[in-house]
Motif scaffolding. Structure first.
Motif, PDB file in Angstrom:
ATOM      1  N   HIS A  76      74.714 102.498 100.705  1.00 57.92           N
ATOM      2  CA  HIS A  76      73.710 101.985 102.016  1.00 57.92           C
ATOM      3  C   HIS A  76      72.805 100.947 101.579  1.00 57.92           C
ATOM      4  CE1 HIS A  76      70.493 102.457 105.287  1.00 57.92           C
ATOM      5  NE2 HIS A  76      71.503 103.310 105.847  1.00 57.92           N
ATOM      6  N   LYS A  77      72.883  99.950 102.462  1.00 58.18           N
ATOM      7  CA  LYS A  77      72.124  98.813 102.217  1.00 58.18           C
ATOM      8  C   LYS A  77      70.325  99.052 102.019  1.00 58.18           C
ATOM      9  CE  LYS A  77      71.860  94.070 103.551  1.00 58.18           C
ATOM     10  NZ  LYS A  77      71.920  92.958 104.919  1.00 58.18           N
ATOM     11  N   LYS A  78      69.753  99.831 102.626  1.00 56.07           N
ATOM     12  CA  LYS A  78      68.296  99.916 102.623  1.00 56.07           C
ATOM     13  C   LYS A  78      67.955 101.079 101.557  1.00 56.07           C
ATOM     14  CE  LYS A  78      67.189  99.043 107.450  1.00 56.07           C
ATOM     15  NZ  LYS A  78      66.695  99.536 108.693  1.00 56.07           N
ATOM     16  N   HIS A  79      69.031 101.742 101.420  1.00 56.68           N
ATOM     17  CA  HIS A  79      68.920 102.693  99.893  1.00 56.68           C
ATOM     18  C   HIS A  79      68.830 101.789  98.767  1.00 56.68           C
ATOM     19  CE1 HIS A  79      70.417 106.206  97.482  1.00 56.68           C
ATOM     20  NE2 HIS A  79      69.294 106.137  97.477  1.00 56.68           N
ATOM     21  N   LYS A  80      69.769 101.005  98.611  1.00 57.59           N
ATOM     22  CA  LYS A  80      69.956 100.152  97.413  1.00 57.59           C
ATOM     23  C   LYS A  80      68.594  99.388  97.259  1.00 57.59           C
ATOM     24  CE  LYS A  80      74.063  98.350  96.279  1.00 57.59           C
ATOM     25  NZ  LYS A  80      75.465  97.825  96.544  1.00 57.59           N
ATOM     26  N   LYS A  81      68.259  98.712  98.289  1.00 57.81           N
ATOM     27  CA  LYS A  81      66.820  98.004  98.024  1.00 57.81           C
ATOM     28  C   LYS A  81      65.676  99.040  97.658  1.00 57.81           C
ATOM     29  CE  LYS A  81      63.821  95.147 100.935  1.00 57.81           C
ATOM     30  NZ  LYS A  81      63.286  94.696 102.271  1.00 57.81           N
ATOM     31  N   ALA A  82      65.719 100.114  98.186  1.00 55.19           N
ATOM     32  CA  ALA A  82      64.675 101.073  97.719  1.00 55.19           C
ATOM     33  C   ALA A  82      64.580 101.533  96.232  1.00 55.19           C
ATOM     34  CB  ALA A  82      64.666 102.197  98.754  1.00 55.19           C
ATOM     35  N   LYS A  83      66.252 101.601  95.958  1.00 55.64           N
ATOM     36  CA  LYS A  83      66.126 102.091  94.638  1.00 55.64           C
ATOM     37  C   LYS A  83      65.936 101.044  93.569  1.00 55.64           C
ATOM     38  CE  LYS A  83      70.418 103.362  95.310  1.00 55.64           C
ATOM     39  NZ  LYS A  83      71.862 103.705  95.123  1.00 55.64           N
ATOM     40  N   HIS A  85      63.437  99.054  93.935  1.00 50.83           N
ATOM     41  CA  HIS A  85      62.043  98.880  93.971  1.00 50.83           C
ATOM     42  C   HIS A  85      61.398  99.999  93.072  1.00 50.83           C
ATOM     43  CE1 HIS A  85      57.882  97.709  95.287  1.00 50.83           C
ATOM     44  NE2 HIS A  85      57.768  98.886  95.490  1.00 50.83           N
ATOM     45  N   ALA A  86      61.935 101.295  93.478  1.00 48.47           N
ATOM     46  CA  ALA A  86      61.664 102.497  92.759  1.00 48.47           C
ATOM     47  C   ALA A  86      61.803 102.424  91.342  1.00 48.47           C
ATOM     48  CB  ALA A  86      62.501 103.812  93.414  1.00 48.47           C
ATOM     49  N   ARG A  87      63.025 101.991  90.818  1.00 45.66           N
ATOM     50  CA  ARG A  87      63.124 101.996  89.348  1.00 45.66           C
ATOM     51  C   ARG A  87      62.435 100.942  88.468  1.00 45.66           C
ATOM     52  NH1 ARG A  87      69.618 102.402  90.117  1.00 45.66           N
ATOM     53  NH2 ARG A  87      69.758 104.551  90.758  1.00 45.66           N
ATOM     54  N   SER A  88      61.789 100.003  89.264  1.00 44.39           N
ATOM     55  CA  SER A  88      61.036  99.008  88.578  1.00 44.39           C
ATOM     56  C   SER A  88      59.596  99.452  88.717  1.00 44.39           C
ATOM     57  CB  SER A  88      61.209  97.616  89.190  1.00 44.39           C
ATOM     58  OG  SER A  88      60.884  97.618  90.473  1.00 44.39           O
ATOM     59  N   ILE A  89      59.097 100.081  89.993  1.00 46.73           N
ATOM     60  CA  ILE A  89      57.535 100.237  89.956  1.00 46.73           C
ATOM     61  C   ILE A  89      57.311 101.751  89.738  1.00 46.73           C
ATOM     62  CG2 ILE A  89      55.723 100.047  91.669  1.00 46.73           C
ATOM     63  CD1 ILE A  89      56.712  97.339  90.846  1.00 46.73           C
ATOM     64  N   TYR A  91      59.249 105.012  89.262  1.00 48.21           N
ATOM     65  CA  TYR A  91      59.740 105.689  88.201  1.00 48.21           C
ATOM     66  C   TYR A  91      59.836 105.327  86.854  1.00 48.21           C
ATOM     67  CZ  TYR A  91      61.930 107.802  92.450  1.00 48.21           C
ATOM     68  OH  TYR A  91      62.272 108.253  93.618  1.00 48.21           O
ATOM     69  N   GLU A  92      58.790 106.091  86.030  1.00 43.93           N
ATOM     70  CA  GLU A  92      58.683 105.761  84.731  1.00 43.93           C
ATOM     71  C   GLU A  92      59.921 106.194  83.939  1.00 43.93           C
ATOM     72  OE1 GLU A  92      54.867 107.460  83.474  1.00 43.93           O
ATOM     73  OE2 GLU A  92      56.003 107.617  81.228  1.00 43.93           O
ATOM     74  N   LYS A  93      60.650 107.194  84.289  1.00 42.49           N
ATOM     75  CA  LYS A  93      61.729 107.969  83.960  1.00 42.49           C
ATOM     76  C   LYS A  93      62.387 108.419  84.950  1.00 42.49           C
ATOM     77  CE  LYS A  93      59.825 108.984  79.359  1.00 42.49           C
ATOM     78  NZ  LYS A  93      59.680 110.069  78.646  1.00 42.49           N
ATOM     79  N   TYR A  94      63.670 108.327  85.188  1.00 48.93           N
ATOM     80  CA  TYR A  94      64.460 109.096  85.919  1.00 48.93           C
ATOM     81  C   TYR A  94      65.948 109.503  85.508  1.00 48.93           C
ATOM     82  CZ  TYR A  94      67.286 105.000  86.933  1.00 48.93           C
ATOM     83  OH  TYR A  94      67.996 103.838  86.744  1.00 48.93           O
ATOM     84  N   PHE A  95      66.413 110.433  86.243  1.00 49.96           N
ATOM     85  CA  PHE A  95      67.835 110.890  85.529  1.00 49.96           C
ATOM     86  C   PHE A  95      68.596 111.509  86.782  1.00 49.96           C
ATOM     87  CE2 PHE A  95      70.934 112.724  82.662  1.00 49.96           C
ATOM     88  CZ  PHE A  95      71.224 111.589  81.978  1.00 49.96           C
ATOM     89  N   LEU A  96      69.698 111.204  86.815  1.00 49.61           N
ATOM     90  CA  LEU A  96      70.515 111.484  88.195  1.00 49.61           C
ATOM     91  C   LEU A  96      71.790 112.225  87.743  1.00 49.61           C
ATOM     92  CD1 LEU A  96      71.168 109.459  91.469  1.00 49.61           C
ATOM     93  CD2 LEU A  96      73.068 110.694  90.048  1.00 49.61           C
TER      94      LEU A  96
ATOM     95  N   ASN B 104      76.474 111.724  84.887  1.00 50.46           N
ATOM     96  CA  ASN B 104      75.167 111.412  84.972  1.00 50.46           C
ATOM     97  C   ASN B 104      74.523 110.164  84.548  1.00 50.46           C
ATOM     98  OD1 ASN B 104      74.813 111.746  82.190  1.00 50.46           O
ATOM     99  ND2 ASN B 104      74.675 113.811  82.271  1.00 50.46           N
ATOM    100  N   TYR B 105      73.282 109.802  84.726  1.00 51.91           N
ATOM    101  CA  TYR B 105      72.825 108.606  84.199  1.00 51.91           C
ATOM    102  C   TYR B 105      71.486 108.308  84.793  1.00 51.91           C
ATOM    103  CZ  TYR B 105      73.255 107.004  89.175  1.00 51.91           C
ATOM    104  OH  TYR B 105      73.203 106.671  90.487  1.00 51.91           O
ATOM    105  N   GLY B 106      70.761 107.344  83.743  1.00 52.73           N
ATOM    106  CA  GLY B 106      69.129 107.167  84.148  1.00 52.73           C
ATOM    107  C   GLY B 106      68.688 106.517  83.230  1.00 52.73           C
TER     108      GLY B 106
END
Lengths: 108, 108
Positions: A76-83, A85-89, A91-96, B104-106
């Motif tokens: 999803h275009k808007k989701h990709k854009k948000a992700k 930003h989220a990953r650079s600003i 989320y210090e760490k994240y795991f999916l 998984n990834y992150g």
């Protein structure tokens, strides 16, 4: 936030764990709400559970019908854009983790 | 609490979502810590992530190698006793999902 009312398994869970930087908190909360709103419109969205504590550690688990619905949301275009930003600003760490729910039970 | 460092998939996730009554909070915290300590001793335990917010809504996800290790923990005598108490006193609502992590990834 409440326990998601999901259908009988099998279905999918995207388990997203993150440590928030606490930067741009207001913008983060607005974007999160907007993302939930958009995700709910994707066919195959089954529910979401999200919790973050005072230290910024959080878990958001989103339930989906199948891999096709997960893919639709991922692209999803808007989701990709948000992700991005989220990953650079935010989320210090994240795991999916992408997981197939095989069984469930409880008291809700 | 931090993001669990789990091995390459496949492995299992027990996604446990709950609404706490906030009754016996101290006893609950002590028992939770004790349960994590015991679970870690079960062969096949891979990690745990736990988060609860100020409203008592929480998610505890425990990662396991396989169904055998999940079963060993489910049938652990002290765990069974704690669960019984938890379901009658601590958890207003709860839901447990057994899911197979496929990918998984992150950034951790």
């Amino acid at each position: 936030m409440a326990i998601a009312k999901t259908p009988k398994p099998p279905y999918y869970a995207i388990i997203f764990t993150s440590q928030h930087t606490k930067n741009e908190w207001k913008e983060y909360e607005e974007t999160s709400a907007k993302m939930v709103e958009l995700a709910q419109k994707i066919p195959g969205f089954l529910g979401v559970e999200s919790v973050r504590n005072e230290n910024g550690f959080g878990n958001t688990t989103v339930y989906w019908k199948d891999k096709e619905s997960i893919k639709a949301w991922r692209n999803h275009k808007k989701h990709k854009k948000a992700k991005k930003h989220a990953r650079s600003i935010w989320y210090e760490k994240y795991f999916l983790r992408i997981a197939k729910v095989e069984n469930n039970y409880g008291k809700i």
